[in-house]
Design an enzyme around this catalytic site. Structure first.
Site, short mmCIF file in Angstrom:
data_model
loop_
_atom_site.label_atom_id
_atom_site.label_comp_id
_atom_site.label_asym_id
_atom_site.label_seq_id
_atom_site.Cartn_x
_atom_site.Cartn_y
_atom_site.Cartn_z
N LYS A 27 18.12 -6.92 37.54
CA LYS A 27 18.70 -7.98 36.70
C LYS A 27 18.42 -7.71 35.22
CE LYS A 27 17.07 -12.28 37.44
NZ LYS A 27 16.49 -12.92 36.24
N SER A 28 17.18 -7.38 34.90
CA SER A 28 16.82 -7.14 33.49
C SER A 28 17.62 -5.98 32.91
CB SER A 28 15.32 -6.80 33.38
OG SER A 28 14.54 -7.88 33.80
N ARG A 128 14.53 -25.30 29.68
CA ARG A 128 13.57 -24.23 29.41
C ARG A 128 13.33 -24.03 27.92
NH1 ARG A 128 14.80 -19.29 33.17
NH2 ARG A 128 12.74 -18.72 32.42
N SER A 172 5.98 -11.82 26.58
CA SER A 172 7.34 -12.14 27.02
C SER A 172 8.30 -11.05 26.59
CB SER A 172 7.80 -13.49 26.44
OG SER A 172 9.20 -13.60 26.58
N GLN A 174 11.41 -11.19 27.07
CA GLN A 174 12.62 -11.83 26.55
C GLN A 174 12.49 -12.07 25.05
OE1 GLN A 174 13.28 -15.32 28.93
NE2 GLN A 174 13.80 -14.14 30.76
N ASP A 320 7.40 -12.32 38.10
CA ASP A 320 8.47 -12.89 38.92
C ASP A 320 8.16 -12.85 40.42
OD1 ASP A 320 10.00 -13.49 36.70
OD2 ASP A 320 11.05 -11.57 36.72
N LYS A 347 9.45 -21.20 34.24
CA LYS A 347 10.52 -20.37 34.80
C LYS A 347 11.67 -21.28 35.27
CE LYS A 347 8.48 -16.45 34.06
NZ LYS A 347 9.02 -15.54 33.04
N ARG A 351 7.03 -22.95 38.84
CA ARG A 351 6.85 -22.24 40.12
C ARG A 351 5.49 -22.47 40.77
NH1 ARG A 351 10.41 -16.82 38.63
NH2 ARG A 351 12.39 -17.76 39.28
C1 S3P Z 1 12.70 -10.86 31.85
C2 S3P Z 1 11.45 -11.18 31.39
C3 S3P Z 1 10.57 -12.12 32.09
C4 S3P Z 1 11.01 -12.36 33.53
C5 S3P Z 1 12.49 -12.58 33.64
C6 S3P Z 1 13.24 -11.37 33.11
C7 S3P Z 1 13.52 -9.91 31.05
O1 S3P Z 1 10.59 -13.36 31.40
O2 S3P Z 1 10.32 -13.46 34.08
O3 S3P Z 1 12.87 -12.78 35.00
O4 S3P Z 1 14.52 -9.38 31.58
O5 S3P Z 1 13.16 -9.67 29.89
P1 S3P Z 1 9.62 -13.66 30.14
O6 S3P Z 1 10.02 -12.81 29.01
O7 S3P Z 1 9.84 -15.13 29.84
O8 S3P Z 1 8.23 -13.37 30.62
#
Ligand code: S3P
Length: 435
Positions: A27-28, A128, A172, A174, A320, A347, A351
């Site tokens: 997914k990432s 969120r 993070s 993200q 995750d 999340k 969770r």
């Molecule tokens: C992700 C980063 C993680 C993860 C998410 C995907 C990403 O989140 O939990 O499912 O693709 O950068 P955080 O950056 O909030 O830790």
């Protein structure tokens, strides 16, 4: 998600699990491949793209901003990049669905555009926290309005961004990625320092698309003013999706599963170490590299698990995977202590609370802590639990049902399609009894 779309599952005990399980694309990596291809010069070909609702939402947003994206077959995308400054604004909101990754990374990408945008999401995403990206982006001179720190995000265009040096308060990927994407449009250098290294897909992919970037675990730095060149991307199978099968085969006697071509970026594989500390038997075969990412086939055989105190430092590398790790702990003999995972509370659901609620219903002894849980292994009872619309909670309880004393009913499973379309069919093909 409306009530009409709600989908409930029933997971029944299984005797053993066997076979090859090919899990969908990461997914990432899929989100990032779509975003970088969209703003690159030239045409990129993506293979192994995750056909999940989250990643399709990102593709739909980019199409809405004028990018031509063709899907010749499932998991394949041909993206005609428009260049760094070629996106066109939309007067309609951009819907990220359930995807925190989509919304936060797009906030960074859109902060440096000439046009305004509005990012919206579903009910879960609308709860969120977004200040973690909008605050540092504001320090780069972006202007993003966020009521109470939550979506929708009103991203104002026409801003002149400048680079910053930012020490992330929480680990993070993200947030790091949002800043790096904004940094493409900023004057000067954007530098990100993490309290613990997180997944480095944005850094690796920017480099593969020809953007000069300096990075090492926990650190990244780039400068604005370059260009991205179209590249072909091969997306590995998602370790986080493989995780459900790693735990399932570990806890169901006589099981052996092989999971081919799984992405093994070390910032993702903390669960391997955690399960091995608990006594799991998981080996990696055919190790190699694909598109600059480590991959391998995971072979998991049943082994009796025992409780452990898991090192806190492992938490970011398996953030995750905690929901399904909770199930492994419930199936293990003795007590498992998990810490360092306060991020679980923000999340797709909280969770820690949602897992604890369901596990108590199934008779598991679990104590919630602010940043983890203490779980005493033992029998898992039959019962009805709620996923709270969280894909990973739903799939984790499907794994719990394999060992339960009767049926486990799981409410509200439609969102499994956000990250793992086809989970039910794949699970049943190797021995789950999921309806
Ligand atoms: C992700 C980063 C993680 C993860 C998410 C995907 C990403 O989140 O939990 O499912 O693709 O950068 P955080 O950056 O909030 O830790």
């Amino acid at each position: 998600m409306s009530r009409a779309q709600r989908l409930d599952w029933v997971s029944r005990p299984a005797t053993s699990l066997h076979g090859d399980v090919v899990v969908p694309g990461d997914k990432s990596v899929s989100h990032r491949s779509m975003m970088l291809s969209a703003i690159a010069e030239g045409t990129s070909h993506i293979r192994g793209f995750l056909e999940g609702e989250d990643t399709r939402a990102t593709a739909a947003v980019l199409a809405q901003l004028g990018v031509s994206i063709v899907a010749p077959s499932a998991g394949e995308r041909i993206v005609r990049g428009v260049g760094l400054h070629g996106l066109r604004g939309s007067d309609q909101p951009l819907d990220c669905g359930n995807a925190g990754t989509g919304m936060r990374l797009l906030a960074g990408l859109l902060a440096g555009q000439s046009f305004d945008s509005t990012l919206i999401g579903d009910e879960s995403l609308s709860k969120r926290p977004m200040r973690r990206v909008t605050d540092p982006l504001a320090r780069m001179d972006a202007q993003i309005d966020t009521p109470d720190g939550l979506p929708p995000l009103q991203v104002h265009g026409g801003r002149s961004l400048h680079g910053i040096r930012y020490e992330l308060p929480v680990a993070s990927a993200q947030v790091k990625s949002a800043l790096l994407l904004a940094g493409l449009y900023a004057e000067g250098s954007t530098e990100v320092i993490e309290p613990h290294p997180t997944r480095d897909y944005t850094e690796r992919m920017l480099s593969a698309f020809g953007w000069p970037i300096e990075f090492s675990p926990g650190y990244a730095k780039l400068e604005g003013g370059h260009c991205l060149r179209a590249t072909d991307v091969v997306v590995p199978a998602d370790f986080s999706s493989a995780a459900f099968f790693l735990v399932a085969a570990s806890i169901v006697p006589d099981s052996v599963l092989r999971l081919p071509g799984v992405g093994l970026n070390p910032r993702r594989t903390g669960l391997l170490e955690a399960l091995r500390l608990m006594g799991a038997n998981i080996t990696v075969e055919n190790q190699g590299e694909s598109g600059g990412e480590a991959i391998g086939d995971l072979v998991v055989r049943y082994a009796p698990l025992h409780g452990v105190e898991l090192p806190e430092a492992l938490a970011p590398d398996m953030i995750d995977e905690f929901p399904v790790l909770f199930i492994a702990a419930a199936a293990a003999q003795g007590r498992t202590v998990m810490r360092g995972a306060a991020e679980l509370r923000v999340k797709e659901s909280d969770r820690i609370t949602t897992m604890a609620a369901g596990m108590r219903t199934l008779g598991v002894r679990i104590e919630e802590t602010p940043d983890g849980a203490i779980i005493d292994g033992g029998a898992i009872d039959a019962g009805a639990v709620d996923s709270y619309g969280d894909h990973r909670i739903a799939m984790s309880f499907a794994v719990a049902g394999l060992l339960a004393r009767g049926e486990v009913m799981i409410r509200d499973c439609a969102n499994v399609a956000t990250s793992f379309p086809g989970f039910m069919g794949l699970a049943n093909s190797c021995g789950f009894a999921l309806r």
